[in-house]
Structures are given as C-alpha cells and as structure tokens.
Write a protein that holds these residues in place. Structure first.
Motif, mmCIF file in Angstrom:
data_model
loop_
_atom_site.group_PDB
_atom_site.id
_atom_site.type_symbol
_atom_site.label_atom_id
_atom_site.label_comp_id
_atom_site.label_asym_id
_atom_site.label_seq_id
_atom_site.Cartn_x
_atom_site.Cartn_y
_atom_site.Cartn_z
ATOM 1 N N PRO A 7 120.096 -47.970 98.299
ATOM 2 C CA PRO A 7 120.036 -46.511 98.518
ATOM 3 C C PRO A 7 119.753 -45.740 97.233
ATOM 4 O O PRO A 7 119.008 -44.751 97.252
ATOM 5 C CB PRO A 7 121.423 -46.191 99.079
ATOM 6 N N LYS A 8 120.317 -46.181 96.126
ATOM 7 C CA LYS A 8 120.080 -45.518 94.829
ATOM 8 C C LYS A 8 118.602 -45.585 94.452
ATOM 9 O O LYS A 8 117.996 -44.570 94.059
ATOM 10 C CB LYS A 8 120.928 -46.203 93.750
ATOM 11 N N THR A 9 118.016 -46.771 94.578
ATOM 12 C CA THR A 9 116.608 -46.936 94.223
ATOM 13 C C THR A 9 115.710 -46.167 95.179
ATOM 14 O O THR A 9 114.747 -45.519 94.753
ATOM 15 C CB THR A 9 116.223 -48.428 94.232
ATOM 16 N N GLN A 10 116.010 -46.225 96.476
ATOM 17 C CA GLN A 10 115.192 -45.513 97.453
ATOM 18 C C GLN A 10 115.229 -44.011 97.223
ATOM 19 O O GLN A 10 114.210 -43.322 97.374
ATOM 20 C CB GLN A 10 115.654 -45.840 98.873
ATOM 21 N N ASP A 11 116.381 -43.509 96.819
ATOM 22 C CA ASP A 11 116.478 -42.077 96.501
ATOM 23 C C ASP A 11 115.583 -41.723 95.320
ATOM 24 O O ASP A 11 114.882 -40.705 95.338
ATOM 25 C CB ASP A 11 117.933 -41.713 96.186
ATOM 26 N N LEU A 12 115.584 -42.572 94.291
ATOM 27 C CA LEU A 12 114.727 -42.322 93.136
ATOM 28 C C LEU A 12 113.251 -42.421 93.508
ATOM 29 O O LEU A 12 112.421 -41.637 93.026
ATOM 30 C CB LEU A 12 115.053 -43.306 92.017
ATOM 31 N N ILE A 13 112.905 -43.382 94.370
ATOM 32 C CA ILE A 13 111.522 -43.505 94.846
ATOM 33 C C ILE A 13 111.096 -42.221 95.543
ATOM 34 O O ILE A 13 110.016 -41.666 95.275
ATOM 35 C CB ILE A 13 111.377 -44.707 95.793
ATOM 36 N N ASN A 14 111.941 -41.721 96.439
ATOM 37 C CA ASN A 14 111.611 -40.500 97.189
ATOM 38 C C ASN A 14 111.445 -39.309 96.253
ATOM 39 O O ASN A 14 110.512 -38.509 96.402
ATOM 40 C CB ASN A 14 112.703 -40.214 98.219
ATOM 41 N N ARG A 15 112.346 -39.197 95.282
ATOM 42 C CA ARG A 15 112.277 -38.076 94.337
ATOM 43 C C ARG A 15 111.048 -38.162 93.457
ATOM 44 O O ARG A 15 110.394 -37.155 93.159
ATOM 45 C CB ARG A 15 113.553 -38.034 93.502
ATOM 46 N N LEU A 16 110.717 -39.395 93.031
ATOM 47 C CA LEU A 16 109.553 -39.571 92.165
ATOM 48 C C LEU A 16 108.262 -39.290 92.930
ATOM 49 O O LEU A 16 107.343 -38.649 92.403
ATOM 50 C CB LEU A 16 109.547 -40.984 91.598
ATOM 51 N N GLU A 17 108.173 -39.752 94.175
ATOM 52 C CA GLU A 17 106.980 -39.482 94.976
ATOM 53 C C GLU A 17 106.814 -37.986 95.234
ATOM 54 O O GLU A 17 105.688 -37.462 95.195
ATOM 55 C CB GLU A 17 107.058 -40.253 96.295
ATOM 56 N N ALA A 18 107.907 -37.286 95.461
ATOM 57 C CA ALA A 18 107.831 -35.836 95.652
ATOM 58 C C ALA A 18 107.377 -35.149 94.362
ATOM 59 O O ALA A 18 106.600 -34.183 94.409
ATOM 60 C CB ALA A 18 109.196 -35.298 96.092
ATOM 61 N N PHE A 19 107.846 -35.656 93.231
ATOM 62 C CA PHE A 19 107.430 -35.108 91.932
ATOM 63 C C PHE A 19 105.934 -35.299 91.732
ATOM 64 O O PHE A 19 105.239 -34.391 91.248
ATOM 65 C CB PHE A 19 108.217 -35.786 90.819
ATOM 66 N N PHE A 20 105.421 -36.477 92.088
ATOM 67 C CA PHE A 20 103.987 -36.735 91.967
ATOM 68 C C PHE A 20 103.183 -35.780 92.842
ATOM 69 O O PHE A 20 102.161 -35.234 92.411
ATOM 70 C CB PHE A 20 103.680 -38.188 92.346
ATOM 71 N N ASP A 21 103.649 -35.562 94.062
ATOM 72 C CA ASP A 21 102.931 -34.656 94.963
ATOM 73 C C ASP A 21 102.908 -33.232 94.418
ATOM 74 O O ASP A 21 101.926 -32.503 94.609
ATOM 75 C CB ASP A 21 103.586 -34.666 96.344
ATOM 76 N N LYS A 52 106.946 -32.503 81.461
ATOM 77 C CA LYS A 52 108.058 -33.290 80.919
ATOM 78 C C LYS A 52 109.384 -32.567 81.103
ATOM 79 O O LYS A 52 110.405 -33.190 81.425
ATOM 80 C CB LYS A 52 107.804 -33.600 79.435
ATOM 81 N N GLU A 53 109.384 -31.270 80.917
ATOM 82 C CA GLU A 53 110.615 -30.498 81.126
ATOM 83 C C GLU A 53 111.050 -30.548 82.588
ATOM 84 O O GLU A 53 112.246 -30.629 82.891
ATOM 85 C CB GLU A 53 110.418 -29.050 80.664
ATOM 86 N N HIS A 54 110.088 -30.483 83.507
ATOM 87 C CA HIS A 54 110.416 -30.615 84.933
ATOM 88 C C HIS A 54 111.042 -31.983 85.207
ATOM 89 O O HIS A 54 112.020 -32.091 85.969
ATOM 90 C CB HIS A 54 109.162 -30.441 85.789
ATOM 91 N N ALA A 55 110.473 -33.041 84.615
ATOM 92 C CA ALA A 55 110.997 -34.386 84.837
ATOM 93 C C ALA A 55 112.423 -34.515 84.307
ATOM 94 O O ALA A 55 113.295 -35.116 84.959
ATOM 95 C CB ALA A 55 110.086 -35.420 84.168
ATOM 96 N N LYS A 56 112.674 -33.963 83.132
ATOM 97 C CA LYS A 56 114.031 -33.976 82.583
ATOM 98 C C LYS A 56 114.999 -33.259 83.511
ATOM 99 O O LYS A 56 116.091 -33.754 83.816
ATOM 100 C CB LYS A 56 114.043 -33.284 81.209
ATOM 101 N N ALA A 57 114.584 -32.081 83.974
ATOM 102 C CA ALA A 57 115.453 -31.262 84.816
ATOM 103 C C ALA A 57 115.785 -31.965 86.134
ATOM 104 O O ALA A 57 116.870 -31.754 86.699
ATOM 105 C CB ALA A 57 114.795 -29.913 85.092
ATOM 106 N N GLU A 58 114.876 -32.800 86.601
ATOM 107 C CA GLU A 58 115.083 -33.482 87.880
ATOM 108 C C GLU A 58 115.683 -34.874 87.717
ATOM 109 O O GLU A 58 115.767 -35.638 88.686
ATOM 110 C CB GLU A 58 113.765 -33.530 88.652
ATOM 111 N N GLY A 59 116.095 -35.213 86.496
ATOM 112 C CA GLY A 59 116.743 -36.503 86.274
ATOM 113 C C GLY A 59 115.821 -37.692 86.334
ATOM 114 O O GLY A 59 116.272 -38.824 86.541
ATOM 115 N N LEU A 60 114.533 -37.470 86.123
ATOM 116 C CA LEU A 60 113.534 -38.552 86.149
ATOM 117 C C LEU A 60 113.077 -38.824 84.719
ATOM 118 O O LEU A 60 111.919 -38.646 84.363
ATOM 119 C CB LEU A 60 112.353 -38.161 87.048
#
Length: 408
Positions: A7-21, A52-60
């Motif tokens: 679940p932890k990894t899947q959550d990060l996958i979902n967040r990262l894919e949303a960030f890419f979009d 990069k600031e957006h990525a930091k703010a979103e924990g990525l």
C-alpha cells in the motif's frame, strides 16, 4: 512470494503519476526546445526550480536513497523505489525534479556512507536539498577504463594538500552551471597491489589547474546543460581533508557506489521501453496502409507482443535484483545486478527499434521521444561498465558457483 506493490508503494506510484500528469508531461516539449536551442547551451531550463519545489512540497524527494542511510533517507527500500524510478524513466530529465538523477544519486550515497561529518555538512546537505549538482570523475582517454585498475591520474600527497595530475573524459554533468563538486578517482599508493592503489577525493570545479578541454557530443547531442566533457588536471592542489575514507580505498568506494547506480539505470530503461510500446501501440492503431490499419498486420502484432514479453521479463528481473539488494546487500546481489545491467538497456533498445520502425520516417525524428530513448539505451550499454565486462564477471561467478555444487 508477493507480486503486488505494498500500500505504501502503490500510494507513492499514484502520487508520482499524478505529479507527472500535472507538472512533467505538460512541460516536456518546452524543456526539450530550451535544451536544444543553441542560444541556451550550458544554461538550465528556467522551469526546473519551480517543479523541484512542487516535488519537495508533495514529499516526492530523494526517493532513491536506501533506508539504511538513516536520517538522510525517506525510508524506501530498493524494491519500493523501483516502480518510482520506472515512472521517472518515461521522461529521462524528470529524475532531477525529484533529486533522483545520476550522477548525484551515486555521489550522495558515497558521501552518506563514506563521507566525514565535515564533508557531509559542506557537500552532502546541499546535494540532498537539490541546491547544487555534482559529477563523478573516473574514466580516462588514454587507457581502457572498463578495467579501472588502468586509471593513471595521480593524487599524491604534498604537505597539507594532495596534488592531482592527469586526464579524464566522458564526465557527465561537469559542464552544468550548478555543478559545484566533483568526486575524482586516481592513484595515490603507486606501489600497492592493483586494487589498493586508488583513492577518491572531492574537488571543486574552479580549482586552479583544471582545464575543460572540450565538450564531447553523444550521437550528435551536446546533452546540455550537463553534457559530457574531457578534463585536464595540471598540479591541482586540494586540501587533504577532501580525501574520502582514506588512501587506497578508492575501489571500495567505487563498488559501493556503482551497484545502486547500475540498477537505477535499468529501472529507468524499463520506463522508456514501456512508454515506447504505448506510443507505438497508439500509432499503429491510428494509421492505415494498403486498405487496413497497421495494427491489423501480423508482423506488427508480433512486435507488440514480443515487446510486452521482454519488458515484463526485464521488469521482474529488476525487481528481483532490487529485493536481493535489500535482503543481502549490494555485494550479495552482484550477480543479479550484472544480469539486469546487461538485459535492460538492450531490451529497451530493441523495443525502441521496433517502435521506430512502426512509425516510419516519424520514428527517426524528434517528434516523439522514441529516438532519444533508443540512443540513450545504446549509450547505457557502455556506461557504468560495458556489457562485455558484466557478462565476463557474471560468467566467471556462475562457473565457480555451479562447480561448487554437488554433482547430481
């Protein structure tokens, strides 16, 4: 054996894919156009710091750094990081948005594992914060550097300093205006056994005696803003406190650095192959030749099917290698790391070749990212050790292993 992500990894996958979009795919063309405009040579794309600031703010952020590095790490295992690196591989420059790009990743691991408290304070912390970039200075023009014992640049003590003399080339990232520190490998203990002669030392790019001889193009590209370049060191004086770990410890450091870096490349290669397959599939479904869709051609369907199979096999081997690294350490997983380093770039190159062919003339253009994926993976079959070295070492290891087994 569990094949689903936690679940932890899947959550990060979902967040990262949303960030890419939201942030990566919409800016991909602008980033490409900026970096391929001659007026912008060796300049950073203006949009990078905001993302990069957006990525930091979103924990990525700093997702690559394994959990064993304690306070410096977000706590992920290599297995948990693998699908995230694959997503980043779909847009190769995007790794920098998350502070997960080579050569910084390997250099941060070196400093986290081997650096002194002073070196960590001065160089590791700004690297972890994404404030600066770095380079790893190893390969040399006059010797076959796939055998690193051949390296001839010298790092010799003189009073309170070390004095560096020699030449290097194919140094990735050194031309980036934000590159503020290099890790340089060379000989210090000239009379020691071959694997105990070399040391690694921190060198600031502006130190007197360093000359950037030239930018080296790769398949015609400058690879701005980081590029690859040839360097000359002439009586370059560096304080002794810049030496990492100790004299003669260079190979120990290099082995600790290269294992994770090699598998990170493979993770990203799988992302590029997967995206090439998706682009190819959309293209052939929407083009008509000789009265029917290209996707109805048996040869095209076979290319898609073979590509899917090959991507899945490489992905599973990558995950197995990452899991072995988590369970047994980099040394214990060296056979699987070598295997995937041979398999993944060649697989991605093959898949991209099929996708290029399916696109016709468009395939060799820059209208899609497929051509750049193809050349990148051809380059990766040499970077971090050529295929032949990995296969030779892997073959030797397996011959010894199987001969030690009881005869059945």
């Amino acid at each position: 054996m569990q094949f689903d992500h936690s679940p932890k990894t899947q959550d990060l996958i979902n967040r990262l894919e949303a960030f890419f979009d939201k942030h990566v795919y919409p800016t991909e063309q602008d980033h490409y156009d900026w970096n391929h405009n001659p007026a912008n040579l060796w300049k950073r794309w203006p949009g990078i710091d905001k993302i990069k600031e957006h990525a930091k703010a979103e924990g990525l952020w700093n997702l690559f750094l394994p959990h064993e590095y304690g306070e410096f790490s977000p706590g992920l295992t290599n297995l948990e990081y693998a699908p995230l690196a694959e997503i980043m591989g779909r847009v190769p420059h995007s790794s920098e948005f998350f502070n997960c790009s080579a050569p910084d990743t390997g250099n941060m691991e070196v400093l986290a594992k081997f650096g002194s408290p002073a070196q960590q304070e001065r160089w590791l912390k700004p690297l972890l914060a994404g404030e600066i970039r770095s380079a790893y200075v190893m390969t040399e023009p006059q010797v076959a550097s796939s055998d690193a014992t051949n390296l001839e640049l010298t790092i010799l003590p003189d009073g309170d300093d070390y004095v560096i003399n020699g030449r290097k080339w194919w140094i990735s990232g050194a031309m980036n205006p934000n590159c503020k520190i290099w890790i340089v490998m060379g000989k210090t203990l000239l009379d020691n056994p071959r694997h105990q002669q070399h040391s690694q030392i921190l060198v600031e790019p502006g130190t007197p005696g360093i000359t950037i001889v030239r930018n080296q193009t790769v398949f015609g590209s400058h690879n701005s803003p980081g590029g690859e370049c040839e360097l000359r060191f002439e009586n370059v004086r560096v304080p002794k406190e810049n030496l990492i770990l100790g004299e003669g410890r260079g190979f120990e450091i290099a082995q600790g650095r290269l294992g994770p870096g090699r598998i990170h490349h493979c993770m990203r290669s799988i992302g590029q192959a997967q995206r090439a397959l998706e682009i190819m599939s959309r293209r052939v479904e929407n083009r008509v030749a000789f009265g029917k869709k290209i996707s109805d051609q048996s040869s095209i369907r076979q290319d898609v099917a073979k590509s899917f199979c090959e991507i899945e096999m490489a992905r599973l081997l990558t995950l197995k290698a990452a899991d072995a690294m988590d369970r047994h350490g980099n040394k214990g997983a060296k056979d699987l790391i070598a295997a995937i380093k041979v398999i993944a770039p060649q697989m991605a190159q093959t898949v991209c070749d099929r996708a290029i062919q399916a696109h016709g003339g468009m395939g060799v253009s820059d209208d899609t990212p497929i051509a750049s994926f193809f050349t990148l993976n051809r380059f990766l079959r040499i970077a971090d050790g050529p295929d032949e070295v990995h296969m030779s070492q892997l073959g030797k290891l397996k011959i010894q292993e199987y001969n030690a087994l009881p005869v059945r």
